[in-house]
Design a protein around this motif. Structure first.
Motif, PDB file in Angstrom:
ATOM      1  N   ASN A   9       5.821   6.775   3.012  1.00  0.00           N
ATOM      2  CA  ASN A   9       5.194   5.489   2.738  1.00  0.00           C
ATOM      3  C   ASN A   9       4.218   5.666   1.586  1.00  0.00           C
ATOM      4  O   ASN A   9       3.301   6.487   1.664  1.00  0.00           O
ATOM      5  CB  ASN A   9       4.476   4.955   3.975  1.00  0.00           C
ATOM      6  N   GLN A  66       3.222  -2.337   9.190  1.00  0.00           N
ATOM      7  CA  GLN A  66       2.962  -0.905   9.238  1.00  0.00           C
ATOM      8  C   GLN A  66       3.907  -0.215  10.216  1.00  0.00           C
ATOM      9  O   GLN A  66       4.420   0.885   9.950  1.00  0.00           O
ATOM     10  CB  GLN A  66       1.514  -0.650   9.650  1.00  0.00           C
ATOM     11  N   ASN A  75       7.220   0.168   8.444  1.00  0.00           N
ATOM     12  CA  ASN A  75       7.180   1.272   7.474  1.00  0.00           C
ATOM     13  C   ASN A  75       7.370   2.615   8.166  1.00  0.00           C
ATOM     14  O   ASN A  75       8.168   3.456   7.722  1.00  0.00           O
ATOM     15  CB  ASN A  75       5.852   1.272   6.715  1.00  0.00           C
ATOM     16  N   THR A  97      -1.363  -1.300   2.206  1.00  0.00           N
ATOM     17  CA  THR A  97       0.005  -1.808   2.149  1.00  0.00           C
ATOM     18  C   THR A  97       0.889  -0.778   1.436  1.00  0.00           C
ATOM     19  O   THR A  97       0.446  -0.103   0.505  1.00  0.00           O
ATOM     20  CB  THR A  97       0.072  -3.145   1.414  1.00  0.00           C
ATOM     21  N   SER A 127      -5.298  -8.154   6.793  1.00  0.00           N
ATOM     22  CA  SER A 127      -4.445  -7.873   7.944  1.00  0.00           C
ATOM     23  C   SER A 127      -4.676  -8.928   9.023  1.00  0.00           C
ATOM     24  O   SER A 127      -5.818  -9.170   9.430  1.00  0.00           O
ATOM     25  CB  SER A 127      -4.744  -6.477   8.497  1.00  0.00           C
ATOM     26  N   GLN A 180       1.437   4.052  -0.716  1.00  0.00           N
ATOM     27  CA  GLN A 180       0.499   2.935  -0.781  1.00  0.00           C
ATOM     28  C   GLN A 180       0.428   2.375  -2.192  1.00  0.00           C
ATOM     29  O   GLN A 180       0.356   3.106  -3.179  1.00  0.00           O
ATOM     30  CB  GLN A 180      -0.900   3.360  -0.330  1.00  0.00           C
TER      31      GLN A 180
END
Length: 515
Positions: free
Chosen positions: A82, A63, A66, A277, A90, A84
């Protein structure tokens, strides 16, 4: 317009990124000069691999990466977001240690496998046993209860820690032949045992998890000095660690000689539940054909044994740097240039497959996809991926690239469609002209691909600069081409095993929830 107004207009135009009309030669000359004389690759690589580190799908570091990429693109004046595409378990790697406490005390080189459960705070201390080779599945099932409370070694013992190239260089021909026969026999015996008990490296840990083992010990040697591959734990309750070939071999020999070693393992990883993600998508909007697309492609995620420098930090920074240069010297492309940094390539091309699935309207309008994902070397091969007319346009675009870049590139047209391996395949499956910019080795498979040694110091920046210039020029030529590329496919050859024509790779849906 008076002189002062002219100066003011010129200044405003330049500050807004406006570039007056340039010839093809001027654009290419500027790309080459910027790629080699004002490269930002080292700074990008430092930020991505040293500062952020490995980018395991779903992890906080993924993350972070990103968000870093969006910020970097934005500073260059490139729109980015970003996007999804799913959720994933995680997991955050904490501190860990592997200590031999019997027959004497010694710190071992090792680390948790990805998604490994943590130990209790003070760790676990247990005896070590080695999984034997089995003649029948019944033998395995009879032996399995003996793993309860033990640390189980589940990797093949390597009788030599010297790579094959080392043997070949220094051994006599007779000794090298003996080495090959002994290695082949050991590999065959181990693989036959796994086949007999119905397990693979992906599923091997599960029975021990259920049987109450204290933990799993791997040594996934990558056939080079001091280097192991680090993948996933595949357990729900017990920790799994990978240790060096040297440490693993010593434990094996203790057991063989009737000594039962003990290890203490402390693993402080964190299970953070499910997390969103993303793919990072950046866009330089087209001016004449904004609904046609040239896509620069690289996967952003990595395994986390090293810092993901050559898999695929190099591909990522290649595409980012190419985008920076294009924005600077070709800010108003005819077609829209998309930079796709994909998530979860390592678990099955999931990010790029999700993009293909979620952007079906774009697929017929994609001019070309250029993907880079196999290490730090300069590009030496481009294949046509089974598109009949790929030579006509790839050949034309390559002809504009300076010979200093293309002199070592071999081409294969029309080639054969890639059915996996990297993210261009996600587009090829959908019939989109997508091409792998394949690099020379630099011992990628042995020393950096998915290994503990995939770090910044393995990047050869002069090679990556070549790839930046190549990618930027190909993107420029593809954008400028007055013709839309043909996506006509080859007639697939006959499959020798079935006697029927082979099939074009089918579209695969992504895994959108990884646990």
């Amino acid at each position: 317009m008076n002189f002062y107004l002219k100066v003011s207009f010129l200044s405003a135009a330049l500050s807004s990124g406006f570039i007056f009309s340039q010839t093809k030669d001027e654009v290419i000359k500027n790309i080459m000069k910027e790629s080699f004389d004002n490269s930002q690759l080292e700074n990008l690589a430092f930020s991505l691999t040293d500062s952020i580190g490995p980018r395991l799908v779903g992890s906080p570091k993924m993350q972070m990466a990103n968000n870093w990429a969006v910020s970097k693109f934005s500073k260059w004046g490139i729109e980015a977001k970003n996007e999804q595409w799913g959720t994933w378990k995680s997991w955050d790697r904490g501190t860990s240690s592997v200590e031999m406490v019997y027959p004497y005390i010694k710190s071992l080189e090792g680390m948790q496998l990805a998604w490994s459960p943590a130990t209790k705070k003070d760790g676990i201390t247990a005896e070590v046993i080695m999984m034997p080779e089995f003649a029948t599945k019944a033998d395995f099932e009879k032996w399995l209860p003996s793993v309860k409370g033990k640390l189980v070694m589940v990797s093949q013992y390597q009788w030599t820690g010297r790579p094959e190239a080392n043997w070949k260089e220094f051994a006599t021909p007779e000794l090298f032949e003996k080495y090959q026969k002994q290695s082949d026999a050991a590999n065959e015996k181990w693989n036959k045992s796994l086949q007999t008990i119905g397990l693979t490296w992906r599923t091997l840990n599960k029975p021990f998890d259920k049987a109450g083992a204290a933990g799993i010990i791997w040594s996934n040697w990558s056939k080079g000095f001091g280097v192991n591959k680090v993948f996933m734990a595949g357990t729900e309750k017990i920790p799994a660690v990978d240790i060096s070939l040297e440490a693993y071999g010593q434990l094996y020999r203790f057991i063989k000689h009737g000594i039962t070693p003990k290890l203490k393992i402390i693993a402080n990883s964190k299970d953070l539940g499910m997390a969103p993600t993303f793919n990072t998508i950046a866009t330089i909007k087209g001016t004449e054909k904004p609904d046609e697309y040239v896509i620069l492609s690289a996967h952003f995620d990595s395994w986390d044994g090293g810092t993901g420098a050559t898999d695929n930090g190099t591909g990522t920074i290649t595409m980012m740097e190419a985008a920076r240069i294009l924005k600077k010297y070709y800010p108003n492309p005819k077609r829209t240039i998309v930079i796709g940094l994909w998530g979860s390539e390592e678990q099955g091309l999931n990010g790029s497959r999700a993009y293909v699935s979620d952007h079906k309207d774009q697929l017929p309008k994609i001019q070309a996809v250029f993907n880079q994902d196999n290490g730090t070397g300069r590009v030496v091969n481009i294949g046509g991926q089974g598109f009949v007319n790929s030579y006509n346009y790839i050949g034309k675009w390559l002809s504009a690239v300076p010979k200093s870049i293309t002199k070592e590139i071999k081409t294969d047209f029309p080639g054969y469609p890639g059915g996996g391996g990297s993210d261009h395949a996600s587009f090829v499956e959908a019939g989109v002209p997508a091409f792998s910019l394949s690099s020379n080795s630099w011992d990628y498979g042995r020393y950096t691909w998915h290994t503990t040694r995939d770090t910044y110091d393995k990047i050869v920046f002069d090679e990556v600069k070549n790839n930046v210039a190549l990618t930027a020029i190909l993107a420029y030529m593809a954008s400028e081409d007055p013709e839309k590329t043909s996506a006509e496919r080859i007639v697939m050859p006959i499959n020798s095993q079935t006697g029927k024509p082979a099939e074009w790779p089918s579209i695969q849906e992504p895994i959108r929830k990884g646990e």
